[in-house]
Design an enzyme around this catalytic site. Structure first.
Site, PDB file in Angstrom:
ATOM      1  N   GLU A 195     -13.298 -75.145 -64.709  1.00 64.07           N
ATOM      2  CA  GLU A 195     -14.628 -74.766 -64.251  1.00 64.07           C
ATOM      3  C   GLU A 195     -14.830 -75.444 -62.907  1.00 64.07           C
ATOM      4  O   GLU A 195     -14.900 -76.676 -62.820  1.00 64.07           O
ATOM      5  CB  GLU A 195     -15.699 -75.192 -65.255  1.00 64.07           C
ATOM      6  CG  GLU A 195     -17.079 -74.721 -64.836  1.00 64.07           C
ATOM      7  CD  GLU A 195     -18.170 -75.099 -65.815  1.00 64.07           C
ATOM      8  OE1 GLU A 195     -19.341 -74.986 -65.421  1.00 64.07           O
ATOM      9  OE2 GLU A 195     -17.845 -75.513 -66.941  1.00 64.07           O
ATOM     10  N   ASN A 236     -19.669 -70.880 -64.902  1.00 62.39           N
ATOM     11  CA  ASN A 236     -20.557 -70.782 -66.060  1.00 62.39           C
ATOM     12  C   ASN A 236     -21.787 -69.950 -65.703  1.00 62.39           C
ATOM     13  O   ASN A 236     -22.363 -70.094 -64.631  1.00 62.39           O
ATOM     14  CB  ASN A 236     -20.968 -72.174 -66.524  1.00 62.39           C
ATOM     15  CG  ASN A 236     -21.404 -72.174 -67.969  1.00 62.39           C
ATOM     16  OD1 ASN A 236     -21.514 -71.128 -68.602  1.00 62.39           O
ATOM     17  ND2 ASN A 236     -21.653 -73.345 -68.511  1.00 62.39           N
ATOM     18  N   ASP A 297     -22.811 -70.631 -72.270  1.00 60.31           N
ATOM     19  CA  ASP A 297     -23.347 -71.621 -73.194  1.00 60.31           C
ATOM     20  C   ASP A 297     -24.649 -72.193 -72.638  1.00 60.31           C
ATOM     21  O   ASP A 297     -24.894 -72.194 -71.437  1.00 60.31           O
ATOM     22  CB  ASP A 297     -22.338 -72.743 -73.435  1.00 60.31           C
ATOM     23  CG  ASP A 297     -22.131 -73.600 -72.193  1.00 60.31           C
ATOM     24  OD1 ASP A 297     -21.791 -73.017 -71.148  1.00 60.31           O
ATOM     25  OD2 ASP A 297     -22.317 -74.823 -72.260  1.00 60.31           O
ATOM     26  N   GLU A 298     -25.484 -72.671 -73.547  1.00 57.27           N
ATOM     27  CA  GLU A 298     -26.664 -73.474 -73.231  1.00 57.27           C
ATOM     28  C   GLU A 298     -27.589 -72.829 -72.202  1.00 57.27           C
ATOM     29  O   GLU A 298     -28.170 -73.507 -71.367  1.00 57.27           O
ATOM     30  CB  GLU A 298     -26.230 -74.872 -72.767  1.00 57.27           C
ATOM     31  CG  GLU A 298     -25.483 -75.639 -73.831  1.00 57.27           C
ATOM     32  CD  GLU A 298     -25.062 -77.034 -73.409  1.00 57.27           C
ATOM     33  OE1 GLU A 298     -24.840 -77.865 -74.300  1.00 57.27           O
ATOM     34  OE2 GLU A 298     -24.951 -77.288 -72.184  1.00 57.27           O
ATOM     35  N   TYR A 396     -13.294 -83.844 -77.159  1.00 59.42           N
ATOM     36  CA  TYR A 396     -13.830 -84.036 -75.816  1.00 59.42           C
ATOM     37  C   TYR A 396     -13.570 -85.443 -75.289  1.00 59.42           C
ATOM     38  O   TYR A 396     -13.565 -86.425 -76.050  1.00 59.42           O
ATOM     39  CB  TYR A 396     -15.335 -83.776 -75.801  1.00 59.42           C
ATOM     40  CG  TYR A 396     -15.677 -82.314 -75.633  1.00 59.42           C
ATOM     41  CD1 TYR A 396     -15.104 -81.359 -76.462  1.00 59.42           C
ATOM     42  CD2 TYR A 396     -16.560 -81.894 -74.663  1.00 59.42           C
ATOM     43  CE1 TYR A 396     -15.401 -80.017 -76.306  1.00 59.42           C
ATOM     44  CE2 TYR A 396     -16.872 -80.562 -74.510  1.00 59.42           C
ATOM     45  CZ  TYR A 396     -16.285 -79.619 -75.326  1.00 59.42           C
ATOM     46  OH  TYR A 396     -16.576 -78.293 -75.175  1.00 59.42           O
ATOM     47  N   ASP A 440     -20.486 -85.832 -67.760  1.00 61.79           N
ATOM     48  CA  ASP A 440     -21.923 -86.050 -67.961  1.00 61.79           C
ATOM     49  C   ASP A 440     -22.485 -87.077 -66.989  1.00 61.79           C
ATOM     50  O   ASP A 440     -23.520 -86.874 -66.381  1.00 61.79           O
ATOM     51  CB  ASP A 440     -22.175 -86.557 -69.380  1.00 61.79           C
ATOM     52  CG  ASP A 440     -22.286 -85.419 -70.364  1.00 61.79           C
ATOM     53  OD1 ASP A 440     -21.500 -84.464 -70.245  1.00 61.79           O
ATOM     54  OD2 ASP A 440     -23.148 -85.494 -71.239  1.00 61.79           O
TER      55      ASP A 440
END
Length: 612
Positions: A195, A236, A297-298, A396, A440
């Site tokens: 990504e 994304n 996603d999300e 992850y 993150d």
């Protein structure tokens, strides 16, 4: 922030791993089972051994064989085994024979047979299978020039064996990605999801930092092709689109209070689909993969469809009064699927958007990568006929956050049937599995720190997707197996610092300053002036990182935990570039004499001459 924005350790741990005792290997050697990752499961020993010695040749007749042999020759040289010629014709004692025989259908698309005796042969039905046989050969030679005589037939259990990397906000250096491709191939992993942002010619307004140039991507894709690693791109959408639409408010979803949502694409607007599919077309200029990953996603992370009544209206206008807002979301996914299919690409999505609240089904053939336990279970997706990949959150490695418990997974004999929330009885319909790396907290760890946790996890997923998920009785024995085969030929140690610790004068055109240079534990340096340690600070933060071009680099109070005070001295003609370990931008001198960071294709990086 996104669930995938969720890797630790110190380099000393890696040193311990590489020098640890090998508890299981003595037993295996006694049985003459060669040590590899993934482990060989059906080794049949024979009398004698094969010895790789001066005079060895790579015998390859056809075009496929010559390509495999050419790559092997380069890797043998990189691994310190000297130069070996590629020749046609009959084999003699000491030679290595590469043979692609399409009639060996039992070996499948990626399997191979390796036989060692007076000479060594790798036979496969395809070029890819022959290539994987040479990876085993390189591992066999990692511990010396002698291979015990014997034979193995080695075929993978799963078609897709991968790694996912989010390089979409926080730039990941090309040498790091090149290391990853080589390491994946060495361990027989075949799919790298990236990504990321490619610098756009069609939409220059989207070129905020974090991007890669098209030439950089072409180079990486060529490396992947040579090493049989398919590199699949992801942009994304329709959520997490802020890297692309933060400067396009016309494409941002507007909530019921009139607020623009920079991370959410307005799926009700035809211009939004045109913009996104245009990016697919531009990526197709540099990516050659047969798949496209759209994320999906999300979309409503931190919000809900009720805040956007226009989405429900769009769905009802298109599918009738019984439609749900989720139908508009699935409609967007399906329109992207149709565009990708027209370009010869298969669509891939994450699973969490499939909540079951839709009446419109996802187009058949869409691969669902399952990472999160939601209402629609893996078994239902499989029963509906969707190809299913295991991308479980348990796998992850999150920069500055959650780290996969590789030891625990190994001890549980984890395999790709074990999804979040459900374990399937059979592997039917499961394409494979992958580990995922996400940032993150972008400043939580450096690339070199990420690598420490990555290599054991990478070898574990390679083992679990290729063969027996628990080949050794203990995790310590399995990690020793990985240490024995080492890193891939051509792998670069990115922790090496090109200068010794000490006091230096930094000189470039227009500026000179004095500083103490000290190596950090993860292989970067700190640059300490009389006023403090050089740090990038200022501007808008993205994932806790100052990623804007032009942000100043200036002395701040020294803090060994502050990764923004870590720098790479990157060799350049006449000196070094000073590249921040986190932002991955080099510093240069502005017109008014300040130090500031800029992408290297926007402003020529300063070259610093260091004198003691």
């Amino acid at each position: 922030m996104r669930r995938r924005w969720r890797v630790a350790g110190v380099l000393a741990a890696l040193t311990l791993l590489l020098t640890a005792p090998l508890p299981a290997l003595a037993v295996e050697e006694a049985a003459q089972v060669p040590v590899t990752v993934p482990a060989l499961t059906d080794w049949t020993p024979a009398a004698g051994s094969y010895r790789y010695a001066p005079g060895a040749r790579l015998v390859a007749d056809g075009a496929s064989e010559r390509r495999v042999a050419g790559t092997l020759a380069d890797d043998l040289r990189a691994a310190g085994h000297g130069t070996v010629p590629v020749v046609p014709g009959g084999a003699r004692t000491g030679d290595i024979v590469i043979d692609v025989r399409p009639d060996r259908t039992s070996l499948g698309a990626e399997g191979y047979e390796l036989a060692a005796g007076k000479r060594l042969s790798v036979t496969a039905a395809t070029e890819t299978g022959a290539f994987y046989g040479t990876r085993t050969l390189l591992q066999l030679l990692a511990r010396g020039d002698t291979v015990p005589a014997g034979r193995t037939v080695d075929v993978p259990r799963y078609k897709e064996r991968g790694v996912g990397v989010c390089a979409c906000y926080i730039h990941v250096s090309m040498p790091w990605l090149e290391n990853l491709v080589r390491e994946m191939a060495y361990n027989k992993l075949n799919q790298l999801l990236l990504e990321l942002k490619v610098k756009s010619d069609a939409h220059p307004e989207a070129n905020t930092w974090g991007y890669y140039t098209k030439d950089e991507i072409r180079s990486l894709v060529a490396l992947g092709k040579r090493y049989h690693v398919e590199i699949i791109p992801e942009i994304n959408s329709p959520g997490h689109m802020d890297p692309w639409i933060e400067n396009r408010p016309d494409l941002q979803l507007t909530d019921s209070d009139g607020n623009k949502q920079p991370s959410r694409l307005d799926i009700t607007r035809p211009e939004a689909l045109a913009y996104y599919t245009g990016l697919i077309d531009e990526y197709a200029e540099v990516f050659t993969s047969t798949s496209w990953h759209m994320g999906a996603d999300e979309y409503m992370l931190g919000s809900d469809f009720a805040k956007y009544p226009q989405i429900l209206k769009y769905a009802q206008d298109r599918y009738g009064p019984g439609a749900t807002p989720q139908d508009a979301f699935i409609d967007f996914v399906n329109r992207v699927h149709a565009h990708a299919a027209d370009k010869g690409k298969r669509l891939r999505i994450w699973n969490d958007g499939l909540t079951g609240a839709n009446t419109v089904p996802v187009t058949a053939g869409t691969t669902v990568e399952h990472w999160l336990n939601v209402a629609t279970k893996p078994s239902r997706l499989r029963d509906q006929g969707y190809p299913l990949m295991n991308a479980a959150y348990a796998l992850y490695l999150v920069r500055g956050g959650f780290h996969s418990d590789t030891e625990g997974l190994y001890d549980q004999s984890w395999d790709p049937r074990s999804f979040e929330g459900e374990k399937l009885a059979t592997s039917d319909g499961i394409t494979g599995a992958k580990i995922s790396l996400w940032p993150d907290n972008g400043r939580g760890e450096t690339e070199n720190e990420v690598a420490v946790a990555l290599w054991p996890a990478l070898r574990h997923i390679a083992q679990a997707t290729w063969g027996d998920p628990h080949p050794d009785s203990t995790y310590a024995a399995f990690t020793a197996r990985g240490a024995a085969v080492g890193h891939a030929p051509g792998w670069r140690d990115l922790t090496r610092v090109p200068v010794a610790d000490g006091s230096y004068s930094f000189r470039t055109r227009g500026l000179t300053f004095d500083a103490e240079v000290a190596r950090t534990s993860d292989g970067y340096v700190t640059v300490r002036t009389a006023e403090g340690c050089l740090e990038v600070r200022g501007g808008k933060l993205t994932l806790n990182v100052p990623l804007q071009p032009g942000v100043a680099a200036a002395p701040q109070t020294c803090d060994p935990r502050n990764t923004l005070q870590r720098w790479q001295l990157e060799p350049a003609a006449g000196g070094y570039r000073l590249v921040n370990a986190i932002t991955r931008m080099p510093v240069g001198v502005t017109d008014d004499g300040r130090l500031a960071q800029y992408p290297p294709d926007q402003r020529t990086p300063a070259v610093w001459r260091l004198s003691a």
